[in-house]
Design an enzyme around this catalytic site. Structure first.
Site, PDB file in Angstrom:
ATOM      1  N   TYR A 183      -9.980  -4.508   1.339  1.00 23.01           N
ATOM      2  CA  TYR A 183      -9.153  -3.225   1.558  1.00 23.01           C
ATOM      3  C   TYR A 183      -9.501  -2.273   1.294  1.00 23.01           C
ATOM      4  CZ  TYR A 183      -6.435  -6.761   4.389  1.00 23.01           C
ATOM      5  OH  TYR A 183      -5.550  -7.693   4.984  1.00 23.01           O
TER       6      TYR A 183
ATOM      7  N   ASP B  10       0.106  -5.566   8.265  1.00 25.29           N
ATOM      8  CA  ASP B  10       1.356  -4.506   9.092  1.00 25.29           C
ATOM      9  C   ASP B  10       1.181  -3.315  10.446  1.00 25.29           C
ATOM     10  OD1 ASP B  10       2.456  -6.622   7.215  1.00 25.29           O
ATOM     11  OD2 ASP B  10       2.665  -5.433   5.795  1.00 25.29           O
TER      12      ASP B  10
END
Length: 258
Positions: free
Chosen positions: A111, A53
């Protein structure tokens, strides 16, 4: 044609996400612009392990592209970095079989989410660490995080905007570490849905702050209803850390945190 696998880092602060955008700046757009220049073409396609994103950072993002050029693999990073902006950097490039695919061959991803709970806001970290001067309960968050581990349908923990039909994913590890006021949340899984890590993170913060109980996770998971999970955590604290293509290497890495 030779297939090349590049590994790059990027500062996501000034990008509208990884994926190519028709009118906005993107990481893929800048990479393909550099590739087009090298190939003396109007455009040149590339494929990444996935997209991030706007505002999300990449520490080691794998990207593959095909080329008819006979540039040695060790010279590709210098060639690309000479054309890329200073918020993208190519670390390595290597030749891979034509059958290799940066996205479909991935067996796992990691992540990292960085958070500061300091009462003193650091303006220089505003694009790289999420700041919230809340008091967090480590034990409650760890209990909640343990409910995410395993193979589950993560519909409740992903954006309803996703076009992916199968929302079953496997989470191998959620590790939470704290040093002073700095927190590091590590998520390792087979793959992640759109905004999934940020929703998991937002839910953990609600558990940690006491606005949600850790034992609600199982019920939220079973409901397959995004409205029941926590808020989506801000993008700027999130980093795509690395992508795994070897199951044994992935398993050995997970063991380091268990």
């Amino acid at each position: 044609m030779q297939r090349v696998l590049a590994t790059l880092s990027y500062d996501g602060a000034r990008f509208h996400g990884y994926q190519r955008q028709p009118h906005d700046r993107s990481v893929q757009g800048e990479v393909e612009k550099a590739l087009a220049t090298i190939h003396k073409a109007a455009s040149w396609p590339s494929t990444s392990s996935g997209r991030t994103d706007a505002g999300v950072h990449g520490i080691r993002q794998p990207v593959h592209f095909d080329t008819p050029l006979t540039i040695p693999e060790h010279r590709w990073p210098k060639a690309l970095n000479s054309l890329l902006p200073d918020d993208i950097y190519v670390h390595t490039c290597r030749h891979v079989p034509q059958s290799f695919h940066a996205r479909y061959d991935a067996v796992g991803k990691e992540y990292i989410y960085r958070l500061s709970t300091s009462s003193d806001y650091n303006v220089f970290q505003r694009h790289y660490i999420c700041h919230n001067d809340m008091t967090l309960n480590m034990a409650a968050m760890q209990a909640a995080a343990s409910q995410f581990v395993g193979t589950h349908d993560f519909t409740s923990f992903s954006s309803p905007k996703t076009d992916v039909v199968d929302k079953v994913r496997t989470i191998y590890l959620v590790d939470i570490a704290k040093e002073g006021d700095d927190w590091t949340f590590r998520f390792i899984g087979s793959g992640f849905l759109y905004q999934m890590v940020r929703v998991l993170m937002g839910t953990l913060l609600e558990v940690g702050s006491g606005t949600r109980q850790w034992d609600e996770i199982e019920t939220i998971m079973a409901a397959k209803n995004r409205a029941l999970a926590g808020k989506t955590a801000p993008a700027h604290g999130l980093y795509l850390s690395q992508v795994f293509y070897d199951e044994q290497i992935l398993a050995d890495y997970v063991k380091k945190f268990q």
